[in-house]
Design a protein around this motif. Structure first.
Motif, PDB file in Angstrom:
ATOM      1  N   ASP A 168       0.814  -1.222   0.000  1.00 22.65           N
ATOM      2  CA  ASP A 168       0.000   0.000   0.000  1.00 22.65           C
ATOM      3  C   ASP A 168       0.846   1.269   0.000  1.00 22.65           C
TER       4      ASP A 168
ATOM      5  N   ASP B 276      -3.270  -2.106  -6.738  1.00 17.98           N
ATOM      6  CA  ASP B 276      -4.294  -2.269  -7.768  1.00 17.98           C
ATOM      7  C   ASP B 276      -3.759  -2.892  -9.059  1.00 17.98           C
TER       8      ASP B 276
ATOM      9  N   SER C 144       1.995   3.942  -4.218  1.00 17.28           N
ATOM     10  CA  SER C 144       0.793   4.569  -4.782  1.00 17.28           C
ATOM     11  C   SER C 144       1.030   6.059  -4.999  1.00 17.28           C
ATOM     12  N   GLU C 145       0.241   6.644  -5.867  1.00 17.23           N
ATOM     13  CA  GLU C 145       0.295   8.091  -6.100  1.00 17.23           C
ATOM     14  C   GLU C 145      -0.073   8.854  -4.829  1.00 17.23           C
ATOM     15  N   GLU C 146      -1.003   8.301  -4.062  1.00 14.50           N
ATOM     16  CA  GLU C 146      -1.428   8.954  -2.818  1.00 14.50           C
ATOM     17  C   GLU C 146      -0.266   9.035  -1.828  1.00 14.50           C
TER      18      GLU C 146
ATOM     19  N   PRO D 126       2.160  -1.565  -6.949  1.00 14.37           N
ATOM     20  CA  PRO D 126       0.889  -0.992  -6.485  1.00 14.37           C
ATOM     21  C   PRO D 126      -0.150  -2.091  -6.227  1.00 14.37           C
TER      22      PRO D 126
END
Length: 276
Positions: A206, A231, A209-211, A229
């Motif tokens: 997790d 996803d 990620s871009e977040e 990632p």
């Protein structure tokens, strides 16, 4: 076994030279910008009548290999995604060497990771060399002791928590503490051959990620695994599992590999069953 392997490589090299030699008149005409002419001489007059030195057979072979690599690089259209040609060529050279040694399965896939790029950029590519298309271009984490946003240090040692550069062959997947994970066999002695013992695997995280990048200015870091990632990791594992080539590039001038042998790569490239 070693003697048989050497004989096999020499046979492939002779075959590659024969193929390239048959192409010399055509390739020479490209250098000369004149109609085809045989036999090839050490010097020839160009269209303006000026004597110029002809390239050697070795130079012709290098030009042939370089042209094929540029053609494939162009067809894959990866330059606009940030994959540099010099990294792509190294990865392809290793791929061809590994295929020549029958270390790869039937999938014509090549996964490239460029750890010279910051973790905030999409620095992993999964390339389908048969269809000449990019299957994935995404983020990937490096080891926590290899650097912050940029990597600078690599290790093959257990508990180093660093990434290991070089060529890998993907193995089977398993369910571990990170869920679905893909085993990676490092094939570069002294650089990544301890990967299986270190449990360096592909898995989802997790912190990739871009977040996470927006919050911390970099990706999170692994214990040495090329973490993916959440996803996308399952899809990537499905795609690249089962003896495909993975190449991890990084800023280490001391890195070397027996799989960066251009003579073997040329032999594999022109071999009837391995043309791409």
């Amino acid at each position: 076994m070693e003697k048989t392997s050497v004989v096999h490589r020499q046979r492939l090299k002779r075959r590659a030279r024969r193929v390239v030699r048959r192409m010399l008149p055509f390739m020479a005409s490209l250098f000369m910008a004149t109609p085809l002419a045989t036999p090839i001489k050490s010097t020839m007059a160009n269209a303006k009548g000026v004597e110029v030195k002809m390239p050697t057979e070795k130079e012709m072979e290098a030009a042939f290999f370089d042209q094929r690599m540029h053609d494939l690089y162009r067809d894959l259209n990866v330059e606009q995604q940030g994959l540099r040609f010099e990294v792509f060529e190294k990865a392809m050279t290793g791929y061809l060497n590994l295929r020549n040694e029958d270390k790869l399965g039937d999938k014509q896939l090549l996964t490239v990771v460029d750890f010279e790029m910051p973790s905030t950029e999409k620095r992993l590519w999964v390339l389908d060399l048969d269809k000449k298309e990019v299957k994935f271009n995404t983020l990937v984490a490096h080891g926590r002791n290899s650097g912050e946003n940029l990597t600078s240090t690599f290790s093959n040692e257990n508990e180093s928590n660093m990434s290991s550069l070089g060529f890998y062959v993907t193995q089977d997947e398993y369910i571990g503490k990170h869920g679905r994970s893909l085993k990676l066999e490092g094939v570069d002695e002294g650089y990544n051959n301890n990967a299986l013992a270190r449990s360096v695997v592909m898995h989802g995280a997790d912190y990739v990620s871009e977040e996470f990048v927006r919050q911390y200015g970099r990706l999170g870091r692994s214990l040495g695994c090329p973490a993916l990632p959440m996803d996308q990791y399952a899809q990537i594992i499905d795609e690249v599992g089962g003896k495909t080539c993975l190449f991890l590039n990084g800023p280490d001038e001391n890195y070397s590999s027996k799989y960066l042998n251009h003579d073997v790569a040329l032999s594999a490239l022109v071999s009837a069953n391995q043309m791409i």
